[in-house]
Design a protein around this motif. Structure first.
Motif, PDB file in Angstrom:
ATOM      1  N   ALA A  76       0.823  -1.196   0.000  1.00  0.00           N
ATOM      2  CA  ALA A  76       0.000   0.000   0.000  1.00  0.00           C
ATOM      3  C   ALA A  76       0.859   1.249   0.000  1.00  0.00           C
ATOM      4  O   ALA A  76       1.758   1.389   0.810  1.00  0.00           O
ATOM      5  N   GLY A  77       0.576   2.157  -0.933  1.00  0.00           N
ATOM      6  CA  GLY A  77       1.211   3.465  -0.945  1.00  0.00           C
ATOM      7  C   GLY A  77       2.649   3.433  -1.417  1.00  0.00           C
ATOM      8  O   GLY A  77       3.281   2.380  -1.498  1.00  0.00           O
ATOM      9  N   SER A  78       3.203   4.590  -1.770  1.00  0.00           N
ATOM     10  CA  SER A  78       4.565   4.658  -2.266  1.00  0.00           C
ATOM     11  C   SER A  78       5.436   5.604  -1.459  1.00  0.00           C
ATOM     12  O   SER A  78       6.612   5.757  -1.747  1.00  0.00           O
ATOM     13  N   GLY A  79       4.852   6.247  -0.453  1.00  0.00           N
ATOM     14  CA  GLY A  79       5.615   7.214   0.322  1.00  0.00           C
ATOM     15  C   GLY A  79       6.060   6.693   1.665  1.00  0.00           C
ATOM     16  O   GLY A  79       6.295   7.474   2.589  1.00  0.00           O
ATOM     17  N   VAL A  80       6.207   5.389   1.801  1.00  0.00           N
ATOM     18  CA  VAL A  80       6.497   4.797   3.095  1.00  0.00           C
ATOM     19  C   VAL A  80       7.869   5.215   3.617  1.00  0.00           C
ATOM     20  O   VAL A  80       8.033   5.565   4.776  1.00  0.00           O
TER      21      VAL A  80
ATOM     22  N   ALA B  36       2.282  -7.513   8.253  1.00  0.00           N
ATOM     23  CA  ALA B  36       1.120  -7.669   7.366  1.00  0.00           C
ATOM     24  C   ALA B  36       0.679  -6.328   6.801  1.00  0.00           C
ATOM     25  O   ALA B  36       0.257  -6.238   5.640  1.00  0.00           O
ATOM     26  N   ILE B  37       0.786  -5.274   7.605  1.00  0.00           N
ATOM     27  CA  ILE B  37       0.424  -3.933   7.129  1.00  0.00           C
ATOM     28  C   ILE B  37       1.477  -3.418   6.161  1.00  0.00           C
ATOM     29  O   ILE B  37       1.167  -2.898   5.080  1.00  0.00           O
ATOM     30  N   GLN B  38       2.740  -3.565   6.514  1.00  0.00           N
ATOM     31  CA  GLN B  38       3.813  -3.026   5.680  1.00  0.00           C
ATOM     32  C   GLN B  38       3.884  -3.704   4.319  1.00  0.00           C
ATOM     33  O   GLN B  38       4.233  -3.066   3.321  1.00  0.00           O
ATOM     34  N   SER B  39       3.552  -4.987   4.266  1.00  0.00           N
ATOM     35  CA  SER B  39       3.610  -5.727   3.002  1.00  0.00           C
ATOM     36  C   SER B  39       2.379  -5.506   2.138  1.00  0.00           C
ATOM     37  O   SER B  39       2.374  -5.884   0.969  1.00  0.00           O
ATOM     38  N   GLY B  40       1.326  -4.907   2.698  1.00  0.00           N
ATOM     39  CA  GLY B  40       0.096  -4.731   1.943  1.00  0.00           C
ATOM     40  C   GLY B  40      -0.816  -5.934   1.967  1.00  0.00           C
ATOM     41  O   GLY B  40      -1.793  -5.990   1.221  1.00  0.00           O
TER      42      GLY B  40
END
Length: 350
Positions: free
Chosen positions: A68-72, A166-170
């Motif tokens: 999720a997202g590209s600005g992590v 799980a959140i960081q991987s999408g």
């Protein structure tokens, strides 16, 4: 222990210590939820069973979600550089549909990391087969706001120490799983405003124990807590001579306590209240040791989703005694965790 996650989709609205008895003969009563014991024992023997309902495509699609997202990276660096004084401070509410909200709407369903073993919070009802609880009611409110009536939801059951990955991987859009907001975690994931407050506390047998509190009486004792939890951090900083026993899911600690393979459990008192409700031969002792605000966890880049969830929480908690939050509290928690007058007041940082 297996780290496989069980995935299942639903639609909203369904609901041997010497001298002590050991083995299965020491298992005690479960307060009307006897089927839960089988689930716990499966967890302890590392048998992972996929649990699927609804459309078969939902589970496979959830497993293939892109990050999720590209600005992590930028968000993580900003969080690392910022001083941590009020970790509960979240982004101000907004009902705008930004990239993350649009991603969910275009996909047509919300993917959420939850627990299915925390009685009263997130657990599989042995009668209906549905996953239910205080956290699950909140999930349904969020999904309804984003997707409309009768939303499609994919629940993915996630061990405590796998919530952040799980959140960081999408793999999931969010985690709603009695997850404490703290200074370390806000560098890795974004949180909503707090929706509940708990505290770490000890759970011990009512008889046959010499443990009197979080003190020297723990010396030589086996204290169980979930890996990756705030209980683990507290025990590692102040072990009091205890032997720390780590498990993937907090409810496994209750089974170890019942089997005589642990002497005490350290966990959030909100979760411990549910465990005591399942087994009347255990109880909480002492006072809460920490301040544990629970929040909905999301990807750092999904700022619009954080704001949207905060808007849902604002509506969910408004209305005093008639709010949806109080209705959920009275339904799930009031009997075993009395005295809570309402949700915590939200804190915002911009």
């Amino acid at each position: 222990m297996s780290r496989s996650n069980a995935t299942f989709g639903v639609r909203s609205g369904g609901s041997g210590r010497p001298g002590r008895r050991s083995g299965l003969s020491r298992l005690r009563g479960w307060g009307g939820v006897g089927a839960m014991a089988a689930a716990c024992l499966l967890a302890l023997t590392a048998i992972a069973l996929p649990l699927e309902c609804g459309s078969p495509g939902e589970a496979s699609a959830a497993a293939a979600l892109p990050p999720a997202g590209s600005g992590v990276d930028h968000a993580q660096q900003a969080m690392a550089d910022a001083p941590c004084t009020d970790p509960e401070a979240s982004l101000r509410p907004s009902d705008a549909a930004g990239p993350a909200v649009q991603r969910i709407q275009k996909r047509g369903y919300l993917t959420v990391g939850v627990d299915q073993n925390s009685y009263l919070w997130g657990y599989r009802d042995p009668e209906s087969g549905q996953i239910v609880g205080f956290d699950i009611d909140l999930v349904r409110a969020i999904a309804t706001d984003i997707l409309g009536p009768n939303p499609r939801i994919v629940f993915k059951t996630i061990p405590t120490d796998q919530r952040i990955p799980a959140i960081q991987s999408g793999d999931v859009d969010m985690v709603v799983r009695t997850m404490t907001i703290n200074c370390d975690r806000i560098k890795q994931v974004a949180f909503s405003a707090a929706y509940f407050e708990a505290g770490q506390q000890l759970l011990v047998p009512k008889t046959g124990t010499t443990i009197t509190g979080f003190d020297g009486s723990l010396a030589g004792k086996r204290v169980c807590t979930a890996s990756g939890s705030t209980g683990q951090a507290l025990l590692e900083s102040e072990p009091h001579g205890s032997h720390i026993v780590l498990v993937e899911n907090q409810l496994d600690c209750l089974v170890l306590l019942q089997l005589g393979q642990a002497d005490a459990v350290l966990t959030d008192n909100a979760l411990a209240a549910g465990q005591a409700a399942q087994d009347p031969q255990v109880h909480l002792i002492g006072q809460p040791l920490t301040h544990e605000p629970y929040g909905v966890a999301m990807n750092l880049a999904d700022t619009d989703l954080v704001r949207r969830v905060n808007m849902v929480l604002q509506k969910y908690t408004n209305g005093g005694a008639n709010s949806q939050w109080m209705q959920a509290y009275n339904k799930w928690l009031a009997h075993n965790l009395p005295g809570v007058s309402g949700p915590p007041a939200p804190l915002y940082k911009d």
